[in-house]
Write a protein that holds these residues in place. Structure first.
Motif, PDB file in Angstrom:
ATOM      1  N   ASN A  83       0.806  -1.229   0.000  1.00  0.00           N
ATOM      2  CA  ASN A  83       0.000   0.000   0.000  1.00  0.00           C
ATOM      3  C   ASN A  83       0.835   1.275   0.000  1.00  0.00           C
ATOM      4  O   ASN A  83       0.313   2.363   0.281  1.00  0.00           O
ATOM      5  CB  ASN A  83      -0.966   0.027   1.189  1.00  0.00           C
ATOM      6  CG  ASN A  83      -2.012  -1.064   1.089  1.00  0.00           C
ATOM      7  OD1 ASN A  83      -2.577  -1.309   0.027  1.00  0.00           O
ATOM      8  ND2 ASN A  83      -2.266  -1.748   2.202  1.00  0.00           N
ATOM      9  N   SER A  84       2.114   1.161  -0.307  1.00  0.00           N
ATOM     10  CA  SER A  84       2.949   2.356  -0.377  1.00  0.00           C
ATOM     11  C   SER A  84       2.787   3.034  -1.735  1.00  0.00           C
ATOM     12  O   SER A  84       2.251   2.470  -2.682  1.00  0.00           O
ATOM     13  CB  SER A  84       4.415   1.989  -0.151  1.00  0.00           C
ATOM     14  OG  SER A  84       4.867   1.096  -1.160  1.00  0.00           O
ATOM     15  N   GLU A  85       3.279   4.267  -1.819  1.00  0.00           N
ATOM     16  CA  GLU A  85       3.217   5.041  -3.053  1.00  0.00           C
ATOM     17  C   GLU A  85       4.621   5.182  -3.628  1.00  0.00           C
ATOM     18  O   GLU A  85       5.603   5.274  -2.902  1.00  0.00           O
ATOM     19  CB  GLU A  85       2.646   6.439  -2.788  1.00  0.00           C
ATOM     20  CG  GLU A  85       1.217   6.443  -2.277  1.00  0.00           C
ATOM     21  CD  GLU A  85       0.213   6.172  -3.390  1.00  0.00           C
ATOM     22  OE1 GLU A  85       0.589   6.320  -4.575  1.00  0.00           O
ATOM     23  OE2 GLU A  85      -0.940   5.809  -3.065  1.00  0.00           O
ATOM     24  N   CYS A  86       4.706   5.172  -4.972  1.00  0.00           N
ATOM     25  CA  CYS A  86       5.985   5.397  -5.630  1.00  0.00           C
ATOM     26  C   CYS A  86       5.765   6.280  -6.848  1.00  0.00           C
ATOM     27  O   CYS A  86       4.623   6.518  -7.267  1.00  0.00           O
ATOM     28  CB  CYS A  86       6.648   4.084  -6.021  1.00  0.00           C
ATOM     29  SG  CYS A  86       5.826   3.202  -7.355  1.00  0.00           S
ATOM     30  N   LEU A  87       6.873   6.744  -7.416  1.00  0.00           N
ATOM     31  CA  LEU A  87       6.816   7.619  -8.586  1.00  0.00           C
ATOM     32  C   LEU A  87       7.339   6.895  -9.819  1.00  0.00           C
ATOM     33  O   LEU A  87       8.371   6.221  -9.761  1.00  0.00           O
ATOM     34  CB  LEU A  87       7.661   8.878  -8.360  1.00  0.00           C
ATOM     35  CG  LEU A  87       7.207   9.891  -7.312  1.00  0.00           C
ATOM     36  CD1 LEU A  87       8.197  11.052  -7.269  1.00  0.00           C
ATOM     37  CD2 LEU A  87       5.811  10.391  -7.606  1.00  0.00           C
ATOM     38  N   LEU A  88       6.619   7.038 -10.922  1.00  0.00           N
ATOM     39  CA  LEU A  88       7.112   6.650 -12.240  1.00  0.00           C
ATOM     40  C   LEU A  88       7.320   7.945 -13.022  1.00  0.00           C
ATOM     41  O   LEU A  88       6.346   8.618 -13.382  1.00  0.00           O
ATOM     42  CB  LEU A  88       6.105   5.761 -12.960  1.00  0.00           C
ATOM     43  CG  LEU A  88       6.133   4.258 -12.672  1.00  0.00           C
ATOM     44  CD1 LEU A  88       4.994   3.568 -13.405  1.00  0.00           C
ATOM     45  CD2 LEU A  88       7.462   3.654 -13.080  1.00  0.00           C
ATOM     46  N   VAL A  89       8.583   8.304 -13.242  1.00  0.00           N
ATOM     47  CA  VAL A  89       8.875   9.563 -13.924  1.00  0.00           C
ATOM     48  C   VAL A  89       9.016   9.276 -15.412  1.00  0.00           C
ATOM     49  O   VAL A  89       9.910   8.549 -15.844  1.00  0.00           O
ATOM     50  CB  VAL A  89      10.156  10.214 -13.370  1.00  0.00           C
ATOM     51  CG1 VAL A  89      10.418  11.533 -14.081  1.00  0.00           C
ATOM     52  CG2 VAL A  89      10.023  10.446 -11.869  1.00  0.00           C
ATOM     53  N   VAL A  90       8.120   9.871 -16.184  1.00  0.00           N
ATOM     54  CA  VAL A  90       8.016   9.599 -17.612  1.00  0.00           C
ATOM     55  C   VAL A  90       8.800  10.640 -18.389  1.00  0.00           C
ATOM     56  O   VAL A  90       8.686  11.846 -18.137  1.00  0.00           O
ATOM     57  CB  VAL A  90       6.531   9.621 -18.050  1.00  0.00           C
ATOM     58  CG1 VAL A  90       6.401   9.303 -19.534  1.00  0.00           C
ATOM     59  CG2 VAL A  90       5.721   8.638 -17.211  1.00  0.00           C
TER      60      VAL A  90
ATOM     61  N   CYS B 264       4.104  -5.988  -5.896  1.00  0.00           N
ATOM     62  CA  CYS B 264       4.510  -5.632  -4.532  1.00  0.00           C
ATOM     63  C   CYS B 264       3.361  -5.029  -3.723  1.00  0.00           C
ATOM     64  O   CYS B 264       3.587  -4.575  -2.588  1.00  0.00           O
ATOM     65  CB  CYS B 264       5.679  -4.647  -4.582  1.00  0.00           C
ATOM     66  SG  CYS B 264       7.227  -5.334  -5.208  1.00  0.00           S
ATOM     67  N   ALA B 265       2.159  -5.010  -4.286  1.00  0.00           N
ATOM     68  CA  ALA B 265       0.974  -4.456  -3.620  1.00  0.00           C
ATOM     69  C   ALA B 265       1.148  -2.979  -3.306  1.00  0.00           C
ATOM     70  O   ALA B 265       0.645  -2.468  -2.302  1.00  0.00           O
ATOM     71  CB  ALA B 265       0.657  -5.232  -2.344  1.00  0.00           C
ATOM     72  N   ALA B 266       1.885  -2.264  -4.185  1.00  0.00           N
ATOM     73  CA  ALA B 266       2.091  -0.826  -4.039  1.00  0.00           C
ATOM     74  C   ALA B 266       1.329  -0.098  -5.141  1.00  0.00           C
ATOM     75  O   ALA B 266       0.711  -0.712  -6.006  1.00  0.00           O
ATOM     76  CB  ALA B 266       3.579  -0.495  -4.082  1.00  0.00           C
ATOM     77  N   HIS B 267       1.404   1.237  -5.101  1.00  0.00           N
ATOM     78  CA  HIS B 267       0.666   2.067  -6.046  1.00  0.00           C
ATOM     79  C   HIS B 267       1.621   3.065  -6.679  1.00  0.00           C
ATOM     80  O   HIS B 267       2.522   3.598  -6.022  1.00  0.00           O
ATOM     81  CB  HIS B 267      -0.470   2.811  -5.350  1.00  0.00           C
ATOM     82  CG  HIS B 267      -1.355   1.922  -4.524  1.00  0.00           C
ATOM     83  ND1 HIS B 267      -2.285   1.068  -5.081  1.00  0.00           N
ATOM     84  CD2 HIS B 267      -1.426   1.734  -3.176  1.00  0.00           C
ATOM     85  CE1 HIS B 267      -2.897   0.403  -4.123  1.00  0.00           C
ATOM     86  NE2 HIS B 267      -2.399   0.778  -2.956  1.00  0.00           N
ATOM     87  N   ALA B 268       1.422   3.320  -7.969  1.00  0.00           N
ATOM     88  CA  ALA B 268       2.310   4.222  -8.709  1.00  0.00           C
ATOM     89  C   ALA B 268       1.612   5.522  -9.044  1.00  0.00           C
ATOM     90  O   ALA B 268       0.430   5.535  -9.426  1.00  0.00           O
ATOM     91  CB  ALA B 268       2.793   3.541  -9.992  1.00  0.00           C
ATOM     92  N   GLN B 269       2.349   6.604  -8.912  1.00  0.00           N
ATOM     93  CA  GLN B 269       1.917   7.906  -9.401  1.00  0.00           C
ATOM     94  C   GLN B 269       2.792   8.254 -10.598  1.00  0.00           C
ATOM     95  O   GLN B 269       4.013   8.347 -10.471  1.00  0.00           O
ATOM     96  CB  GLN B 269       2.042   8.980  -8.323  1.00  0.00           C
ATOM     97  CG  GLN B 269       1.657  10.378  -8.815  1.00  0.00           C
ATOM     98  CD  GLN B 269       1.913  11.460  -7.777  1.00  0.00           C
ATOM     99  OE1 GLN B 269       2.317  11.175  -6.648  1.00  0.00           O
ATOM    100  NE2 GLN B 269       1.695  12.700  -8.165  1.00  0.00           N
TER     101      GLN B 269
END
Length: 248
Positions: A46-53, A81-86
């Motif tokens: 349930n954590s958040e991460c960044l995908l920089v495009v 990994c059960a995480a979420h991407a921004q």
């Protein structure tokens, strides 16, 4: 209860116990592997991460299809990994690093944030970004070595995992000489993260990869040129030399 019935009942009980123990063991191993994967990528549940495009250098803001494939593969990893991407564009990502895991894709020409990361975190790396044609166009300089681009034949990409401290989330850099090398780096990371975790634990590393004959094999044939962590993190020397490994 006669002996036959008793044997059948005991057999069923033994089979049930064996199945339960097998399920418990598989669940334990799966959870242990998931925890290791989450720790390596800095992606707890349930954590958040960044995908920089980034953008396609010739596409007026578009994203190259190979970069899209790389982002899709990274998105699948994040979901596992059960995480979420921004997802954020390279020119709107104005924040520090370490609070959230970040995956940054593309070279410094198409990705301003990549350029900032290279300058700040990898002072021993220089990428020749000038528009003029020549043998050193898009070449990588890592320490005292220079790795030239041979489009479709020998193309290089830096794959890095960098952390700013013990509790900081990692930044993953996929910085290639061409878009197809970014996809190759994402595949290499997916296929080899267990080996990388065993070797580097949860520390920083910088790998130089070479994509071989992409015009025939696409992003699938990748060679490890070497671990260039020390050279990439040290100050850049003034007199590089062209590496013969760039054309091997």
């Amino acid at each position: 209860m006669n002996d036959d019935v008793r044997n059948i009942v005991l057999g069923l009980i033994a089979a049930g116990i064996s199945a339960a123990l097998g399920w418990i063991a598989r669940t334990y191993l799966w959870r242990r592997e998931l925890r290791r994967k989450q720790a390596f990528f800095g992606l707890p549940g349930n954590s958040e991460c960044l995908l920089v495009v980034n953008r396609d250098a010739g596409g007026d803001g578009a994203v190259h299809r190979h970069d899209v494939f790389a982002l899709l593969e990274l998105s699948a990893l994040i979901k596992d990994c059960a995480a979420h991407a921004q997802i954020v564009s390279h020119d709107t990502a104005r924040q520090g690093f370490g609070e959230r895991t970040e995956f940054c894709v593309g070279g410094p020409v198409s990705n301003r944030r990549m350029a900032a990361h290279l300058q700040t975190l990898l002072p021993g790396v220089k990428i020749h970004t000038g528009p003029e044609p020549g043998p050193d166009r898009a070449a990588f300089q890592v320490g005292s070595e220079r790795y030239r681009l041979e489009l479709g034949t020998a193309e290089h990409v830096l794959l890095a995992r960098l952390t700013g401290g013990q509790d900081a989330r990692p930044v993953f850099l996929l910085c290639g000489q061409s878009a197809i090398t970014n996809q190759a780096a994402s595949r290499y990371l997916m296929r080899n993260y267990e080996k990388l975790q065993r070797k580097h634990r949860n520390g920083s590393f910088v790998l130089l990869l070479k994509v071989v004959n992409s015009q025939s094999y696409g992003p699938d044939v990748v060679e490890l040129v070497g671990d260039v962590t020390r050279a990439a993190q040290a100050p850049l020397p003034s007199a590089p030399r062209t590496s013969h490994r760039a054309t091997g």
